[in-house]
Design a protein around this motif. Sequence first.
Motif, PDB file in Angstrom:
ATOM      1  N   GLN A 193       0.879  -1.343  -0.057  1.00  0.00           N
ATOM      2  CA  GLN A 193       0.136   0.062   0.024  1.00  0.00           C
ATOM      3  C   GLN A 193       0.749   1.441   0.056  1.00  0.00           C
ATOM      4  O   GLN A 193       0.479   2.297  -0.469  1.00  0.00           O
ATOM      5  CB  GLN A 193      -0.967  -0.077   1.139  1.00  0.00           C
ATOM      6  CG  GLN A 193      -1.950  -1.122   0.989  1.00  0.00           C
ATOM      7  CD  GLN A 193      -2.922  -0.960   2.167  1.00  0.00           C
ATOM      8  OE1 GLN A 193      -3.630  -2.010   2.499  1.00  0.00           O
ATOM      9  NE2 GLN A 193      -3.013   0.122   3.307  1.00  0.00           N
ATOM     10  N   LYS A 194       1.902   1.161   0.823  1.00  0.00           N
ATOM     11  CA  LYS A 194       2.979   2.479   0.901  1.00  0.00           C
ATOM     12  C   LYS A 194       3.489   2.530  -0.484  1.00  0.00           C
ATOM     13  O   LYS A 194       3.556   3.774  -1.011  1.00  0.00           O
ATOM     14  CB  LYS A 194       3.986   1.998   1.955  1.00  0.00           C
ATOM     15  CG  LYS A 194       3.766   2.836   3.054  1.00  0.00           C
ATOM     16  CD  LYS A 194       5.329   2.640   3.810  1.00  0.00           C
ATOM     17  CE  LYS A 194       4.899   2.153   5.203  1.00  0.00           C
ATOM     18  NZ  LYS A 194       5.929   1.468   5.834  1.00  0.00           N
ATOM     19  N   LYS A 247       0.850   4.209  -2.616  1.00  0.00           N
ATOM     20  CA  LYS A 247       0.350   5.551  -2.256  1.00  0.00           C
ATOM     21  C   LYS A 247       1.324   6.639  -2.917  1.00  0.00           C
ATOM     22  O   LYS A 247       1.151   7.612  -3.043  1.00  0.00           O
ATOM     23  CB  LYS A 247       0.245   5.647  -0.807  1.00  0.00           C
ATOM     24  CG  LYS A 247      -1.169   5.163  -0.479  1.00  0.00           C
ATOM     25  CD  LYS A 247      -1.220   5.096   1.204  1.00  0.00           C
ATOM     26  CE  LYS A 247      -2.579   4.595   1.596  1.00  0.00           C
ATOM     27  NZ  LYS A 247      -2.682   4.492   3.067  1.00  0.00           N
ATOM     28  N   ASN A 248       2.715   5.987  -2.710  1.00  0.00           N
ATOM     29  CA  ASN A 248       3.931   6.995  -3.356  1.00  0.00           C
ATOM     30  C   ASN A 248       3.819   6.800  -4.737  1.00  0.00           C
ATOM     31  O   ASN A 248       4.527   8.031  -5.317  1.00  0.00           O
ATOM     32  CB  ASN A 248       5.181   6.327  -2.612  1.00  0.00           C
ATOM     33  CG  ASN A 248       5.329   6.447  -1.154  1.00  0.00           C
ATOM     34  OD1 ASN A 248       4.572   7.470  -0.655  1.00  0.00           O
ATOM     35  ND2 ASN A 248       5.929   5.656  -0.734  1.00  0.00           N
ATOM     36  N   ASP A 270      -1.775   7.612  -8.162  1.00  0.00           N
ATOM     37  CA  ASP A 270      -2.661   8.710  -7.658  1.00  0.00           C
ATOM     38  C   ASP A 270      -4.075   8.127  -7.389  1.00  0.00           C
ATOM     39  O   ASP A 270      -4.333   7.468  -7.996  1.00  0.00           O
ATOM     40  CB  ASP A 270      -3.081   9.785  -8.845  1.00  0.00           C
ATOM     41  CG  ASP A 270      -1.810  10.827  -8.958  1.00  0.00           C
ATOM     42  OD1 ASP A 270      -1.119  11.086  -8.005  1.00  0.00           O
ATOM     43  OD2 ASP A 270      -1.635  11.204 -10.047  1.00  0.00           O
ATOM     44  N   TYR A 271      -4.392   8.645  -6.131  1.00  0.00           N
ATOM     45  CA  TYR A 271      -5.522   8.169  -5.752  1.00  0.00           C
ATOM     46  C   TYR A 271      -6.971   8.867  -6.103  1.00  0.00           C
ATOM     47  O   TYR A 271      -7.012   9.955  -6.325  1.00  0.00           O
ATOM     48  CB  TYR A 271      -5.608   8.116  -4.047  1.00  0.00           C
ATOM     49  CG  TYR A 271      -6.954   7.605  -3.295  1.00  0.00           C
ATOM     50  CD1 TYR A 271      -7.379   6.227  -3.632  1.00  0.00           C
ATOM     51  CD2 TYR A 271      -7.855   8.449  -2.663  1.00  0.00           C
ATOM     52  CE1 TYR A 271      -8.300   5.668  -3.027  1.00  0.00           C
ATOM     53  CE2 TYR A 271      -8.990   7.815  -2.236  1.00  0.00           C
ATOM     54  CZ  TYR A 271      -9.408   6.438  -2.352  1.00  0.00           C
ATOM     55  OH  TYR A 271     -10.289   6.022  -1.779  1.00  0.00           O
ATOM     56  N   TRP A 278      -6.325  -4.817   0.396  1.00  0.00           N
ATOM     57  CA  TRP A 278      -6.439  -3.392   1.010  1.00  0.00           C
ATOM     58  C   TRP A 278      -6.625  -3.663   2.601  1.00  0.00           C
ATOM     59  O   TRP A 278      -7.735  -4.246   2.962  1.00  0.00           O
ATOM     60  CB  TRP A 278      -7.386  -2.630   0.428  1.00  0.00           C
ATOM     61  CG  TRP A 278      -6.503  -1.285   0.419  1.00  0.00           C
ATOM     62  CD1 TRP A 278      -7.148  -0.276   1.314  1.00  0.00           C
ATOM     63  CD2 TRP A 278      -5.663  -0.648  -0.474  1.00  0.00           C
ATOM     64  NE1 TRP A 278      -6.344   0.933   0.856  1.00  0.00           N
ATOM     65  CE2 TRP A 278      -5.475   0.683   0.019  1.00  0.00           C
ATOM     66  CE3 TRP A 278      -4.865  -0.945  -1.257  1.00  0.00           C
ATOM     67  CZ2 TRP A 278      -4.586   1.698  -0.528  1.00  0.00           C
ATOM     68  CZ3 TRP A 278      -3.869  -0.270  -1.879  1.00  0.00           C
ATOM     69  CH2 TRP A 278      -3.825   1.048  -1.362  1.00  0.00           C
ATOM     70  N   ASN A 302      -4.603   5.548   7.206  1.00  0.00           N
ATOM     71  CA  ASN A 302      -5.264   5.837   5.567  1.00  0.00           C
ATOM     72  C   ASN A 302      -6.035   7.278   5.828  1.00  0.00           C
ATOM     73  O   ASN A 302      -6.432   7.635   6.735  1.00  0.00           O
ATOM     74  CB  ASN A 302      -6.575   4.772   5.483  1.00  0.00           C
ATOM     75  CG  ASN A 302      -5.901   3.669   4.667  1.00  0.00           C
ATOM     76  OD1 ASN A 302      -4.450   3.738   4.415  1.00  0.00           O
ATOM     77  ND2 ASN A 302      -6.744   2.531   4.552  1.00  0.00           N
TER      78      ASN A 302
END
Length: 143
Positions: free
Chosen positions: A81-82, A85-86, A89-90, A137, A143
């Motif tokens: 997940q990290k 996220k890096n 784009d969410y 997830w 989060n």
Amino acid sequence: MIRYNLLCKKCKLIFDSWFASSKEYDKLKKKKLINCHSCGSLKVEKNLMAPRLISKSLTFSDEKKHVHKYQKIKKTIIEYQKFIKNNFDYVGENFAYEARSIHYNHKKRNKGIYGKASKKDLKELKEEGIDTHMIPWVENENN
Ligand SMILES: [Zn+2]
């Protein structure tokens, strides 16, 4: 040294005795050198623990193993997940829309996207030839 819990079959006395090893116990037993501390009877046997207690302890360690396994998997997912996220784009609920705009409008993005999509969305995207990946997830406080 090994300690055995012994039971005298004659007078029902239960007592502990130390032996150098389980082999030594067998040797002494064969030579009839193990006798009851109280009545001297040779009908002395290893007192077996109740099976219920044994299986209870097994279940406990199994549970610990499962928890350990789960925590390891969870850790891997959080690392993943990290990374996402890096590097992505969410887009949240707009995932299907954003995925289509990249696919059809050749919308340029520096990063890939990630977000939420229903099973129906994913099926439709797949039918349209848009490649998506489902990943597990873990929702956590970060989060
Ligand atoms: Zn006895």
